[in-house]
Motif scaffolding. Sequence first.
Motif, PDB file in Angstrom:
ATOM      1  N   ALA A  29     -10.815   9.299   4.516  1.00  0.00           N
ATOM      2  CA  ALA A  29     -10.811   7.833   4.420  1.00  0.00           C
ATOM      3  C   ALA A  29     -11.903   7.238   5.304  1.00  0.00           C
ATOM      4  O   ALA A  29     -12.581   6.281   4.928  1.00  0.00           O
TER       5      ALA A  29
ATOM      6  N   VAL B  43      -8.438   1.291   9.426  1.00  0.00           N
ATOM      7  CA  VAL B  43      -9.346   2.342   8.957  1.00  0.00           C
ATOM      8  C   VAL B  43     -10.793   1.844   9.033  1.00  0.00           C
ATOM      9  O   VAL B  43     -11.688   2.570   9.479  1.00  0.00           O
TER      10      VAL B  43
ATOM     11  N   GLU C 113      -3.868  -3.212   5.242  1.00  0.00           N
ATOM     12  CA  GLU C 113      -3.680  -1.779   5.459  1.00  0.00           C
ATOM     13  C   GLU C 113      -5.002  -1.122   5.848  1.00  0.00           C
ATOM     14  O   GLU C 113      -5.036  -0.201   6.660  1.00  0.00           O
TER      15      GLU C 113
ATOM     16  N   ARG D 195      -4.283   8.977   1.618  1.00  0.00           N
ATOM     17  CA  ARG D 195      -5.187   9.333   2.719  1.00  0.00           C
ATOM     18  C   ARG D 195      -5.544   8.100   3.552  1.00  0.00           C
ATOM     19  O   ARG D 195      -5.643   8.168   4.763  1.00  0.00           O
ATOM     20  N   GLU D 196      -5.713   6.957   2.841  1.00  0.00           N
ATOM     21  CA  GLU D 196      -6.031   5.713   3.550  1.00  0.00           C
ATOM     22  C   GLU D 196      -4.918   5.334   4.515  1.00  0.00           C
ATOM     23  O   GLU D 196      -5.168   4.813   5.595  1.00  0.00           O
ATOM     24  N   SER D 197      -3.682   5.599   4.110  1.00  0.00           N
ATOM     25  CA  SER D 197      -2.538   5.171   4.910  1.00  0.00           C
ATOM     26  C   SER D 197      -2.235   6.104   6.072  1.00  0.00           C
ATOM     27  O   SER D 197      -1.496   5.731   6.980  1.00  0.00           O
TER      28      SER D 197
ATOM     29  N   ALA E 285       0.395  -4.414   9.076  1.00  0.00           N
ATOM     30  CA  ALA E 285       0.508  -3.111   8.415  1.00  0.00           C
ATOM     31  C   ALA E 285       1.341  -2.153   9.267  1.00  0.00           C
ATOM     32  O   ALA E 285       2.154  -1.381   8.754  1.00  0.00           O
TER      33      ALA E 285
ATOM     34  N   GLN F 272      -3.173  -4.658   0.801  1.00  0.00           N
ATOM     35  CA  GLN F 272      -4.127  -3.564   0.831  1.00  0.00           C
ATOM     36  C   GLN F 272      -5.215  -3.822   1.864  1.00  0.00           C
ATOM     37  O   GLN F 272      -5.618  -2.930   2.598  1.00  0.00           O
TER      38      GLN F 272
ATOM     39  N   PRO G 299      -8.864   2.783  -2.271  1.00  0.00           N
ATOM     40  CA  PRO G 299      -8.154   1.708  -1.572  1.00  0.00           C
ATOM     41  C   PRO G 299      -9.045   0.498  -1.312  1.00  0.00           C
ATOM     42  O   PRO G 299      -8.579  -0.633  -1.368  1.00  0.00           O
TER      43      PRO G 299
ATOM     44  N   PRO H  40      -3.876   7.177   8.812  1.00  0.00           N
ATOM     45  CA  PRO H  40      -4.049   6.699  10.192  1.00  0.00           C
ATOM     46  C   PRO H  40      -3.073   5.576  10.540  1.00  0.00           C
ATOM     47  O   PRO H  40      -2.602   5.496  11.671  1.00  0.00           O
ATOM     48  N   VAL H  41      -2.763   4.718   9.567  1.00  0.00           N
ATOM     49  CA  VAL H  41      -1.833   3.618   9.827  1.00  0.00           C
ATOM     50  C   VAL H  41      -0.440   4.173  10.105  1.00  0.00           C
ATOM     51  O   VAL H  41       0.252   3.737  11.031  1.00  0.00           O
TER      52      VAL H  41
ATOM     53  N   PRO I 206       0.819  -1.219   0.000  1.00  0.00           N
ATOM     54  CA  PRO I 206       0.000   0.000   0.000  1.00  0.00           C
ATOM     55  C   PRO I 206       0.850   1.266   0.000  1.00  0.00           C
ATOM     56  O   PRO I 206       0.488   2.258  -0.617  1.00  0.00           O
TER      57      PRO I 206
ATOM     58  N   TRP J  90      -5.939   8.799  -2.966  1.00  0.00           N
ATOM     59  CA  TRP J  90      -6.820   8.086  -2.034  1.00  0.00           C
ATOM     60  C   TRP J  90      -5.993   7.173  -1.141  1.00  0.00           C
ATOM     61  O   TRP J  90      -6.235   7.042   0.051  1.00  0.00           O
ATOM     62  N   GLN J  91      -5.046   6.506  -1.793  1.00  0.00           N
ATOM     63  CA  GLN J  91      -4.206   5.571  -1.085  1.00  0.00           C
ATOM     64  C   GLN J  91      -3.425   6.272   0.031  1.00  0.00           C
ATOM     65  O   GLN J  91      -3.303   5.768   1.130  1.00  0.00           O
TER      66      GLN J  91
END
Lengths: 358, 358
Positions: B285, B252, B248, A247-249, A285, B245, B156, A251-252, A156, A244-245
Amino acid sequence: MRGIPEDLVLRRFYFRWERALQAVLPEPGWHALGAISGGCDSVVLARLLLESARRGRGRLTLAHIHHGLRPEADADEAFVRDLAAAWQVPVGVERVDARGHAERRGWSIEQAARILRLQALERMARAAGADVIVLGHQMDDQAETVLLRLLRGAGPRGLGGMRATRRLRGTAGSSPLRLVRPLLGFRRAEIRSFAARAGLQWTEDASNRDLAPLRNRIRQELIPQLQQLYNPRLVESLADAAGWQQRESEPVARAAARVYRRVRLSASAAAVELDAARLAREPAAIATRVLWRAYQTLAGRHAALGRRHARALLAMRRAASGGAPACVHLPGRVRARFTRERIVFEPHEPRPGRQETA
Amino acid sequence: MRGIPEDLVLRRFYFRWERALQAVLPEPGWHALGAISGGCDSVVLARLLLESARRGRGRLTLAHIHHGLRPEADADEAFVRDLAAAWQVPVGVERVDARGHAERRGWSIEQAARILRLQALERMARAAGADVIVLGHQMDDQAETVLLRLLRGAGPRGLGGMRATRRLRGTAGSSPLRLVRPLLGFRRAEIRSFAARAGLQWTEDASNRDLAPLRNRIRQELIPQLQQLYNPRLVESLADAAGWQQRESEPVARAAARVYRRVRLSASAAAVELDAARLAREPAAIATRVLWRAYQTLAGRHAALGRRHARALLAMRRAASGGAPACVHLPGRVRARFTRERIVFEPHEPRPGRQETA
């Protein structure tokens, strides 16, 4: 082009640029170090930064990196020096030894060049008192990066592509420094037609000459074909997926930064030690990012870790928590040792005669 | 094939299957509803589930869905009934009206067929007392899904592809039900050669006949070409990227589930109301997933929301928080209304004569 261009098309482009720049540099009064190879994207970037600076938004210094890899590199340097003189902008040039660094640290030449380039820009920015490094990557570069990583196999983090804005953690006492890419929202063809219309000159292939063959094929063959057969707006779609990816990452990545501080037992240029038992409780992750962070403390913040090595680290973590001590050799002459209690990242010298690949 | 196959190749395949099945169904004593179209993957899936059941790991019921779309559907149904009779396995058949549902609810035929198929399997599983629905998707399907979504443009969630295991939230009082895909780790060619070696029969194109033209072209042309030019292990790479993915996205998704409970003011089959101000504080997200969840409460849990609509919802959220009430029409006859205080998802009938696309 002088002051705001009279041409309506140029003017519109300039306004779009101002919006894009403000998205990554909201406060005026910046001092930007603009990276310039001499290729079209970087000349346009420099010209646009200059316009913004002339309108009082900030201050510009240019930076050119001479990789010492090809005979044309001297001509590129001369071109950039002439351009900067004509525009009356200060320019710094640094020579780096990509080939030597690749040999000494076990990187591929492309990786060594990338790492040295970023390190040099960082040094030059701090020396010039700049607070932001500005790179000229655009949307087509982004789409190629995503596709290249996907074809090779990527996690990711890789599919997120290049960040529009990135904070470079400083060493103690140094002022904060950022790295931004304000042209990520522009297509390559738009930039080129702006350059032609504005009467700019550039060195035709300065940026393409450094392309690895695989990326070149993706640019020249695969993307045009996919655009024609599957999606005429493929480049926009891929760039959008990368956003998008990212933004998804977020929080991680934030959670991983917290975990890193918790599991780190000690950290120096000589070694980073992590608490293996605590890390074992984290999901994959997050654990991957923590291991990556420890690795970068030794290999440098611009060192990237491919999926193959990331996977090896995760597997070792499992093996070691089951009681089998293990060791992984990583690119850039770094080794990770795993025991049931600890994970230790440390420099290591390869045994003579043993070839290692990055 | 009878009991454990004598053939060493078959035996190895069977052991691999047992491991894959235990990864998604760790506890023995399951009652599986195996979906069977009559195509090769589904016949192999049914056969493997039967072997596991005969070895005492669980119990098998087969389920065939007749979509009422093509004349061959009757022959497929007859084939599946004969197979089940020969294997002495109970089989259920349900007819669904994909075309009528598409017209009534404004879906495309493919989407309507997918939703009705999953709904029918869920009903059949609950009626048979099965605790798990087993689907025959394999690694090539997964790679095609990822590539298709990437080419079309995906977030994602889309790039995570199909889940190996998914919990289907029950209605009040119903027992928990899961949906698993134990063949995701197997290549299509492996499954086919197992089928041939084990002397199985299948209806040649039962699963391919339903392919949309775009997916067919990705399968027949694009993937073979990319394998040849860029990465011989492309299918494995794409499937692997999907797995990363999914991991990951886990944190979220968990965070979004918590936020959904917090921002939901009321929820019924007639309307779902969310607290707009609270949702406005969440990152994109998470907000996207919360809006998706509210949408599915009305449109059904198998209704998918493309990136275009997800983006429209996010844009409306911003517009409404600035004081401009707005409304988005979504696939499946659902409407989302935005005010500064509330976001309301509710059913809506299109005005006569207005064509809507899913």
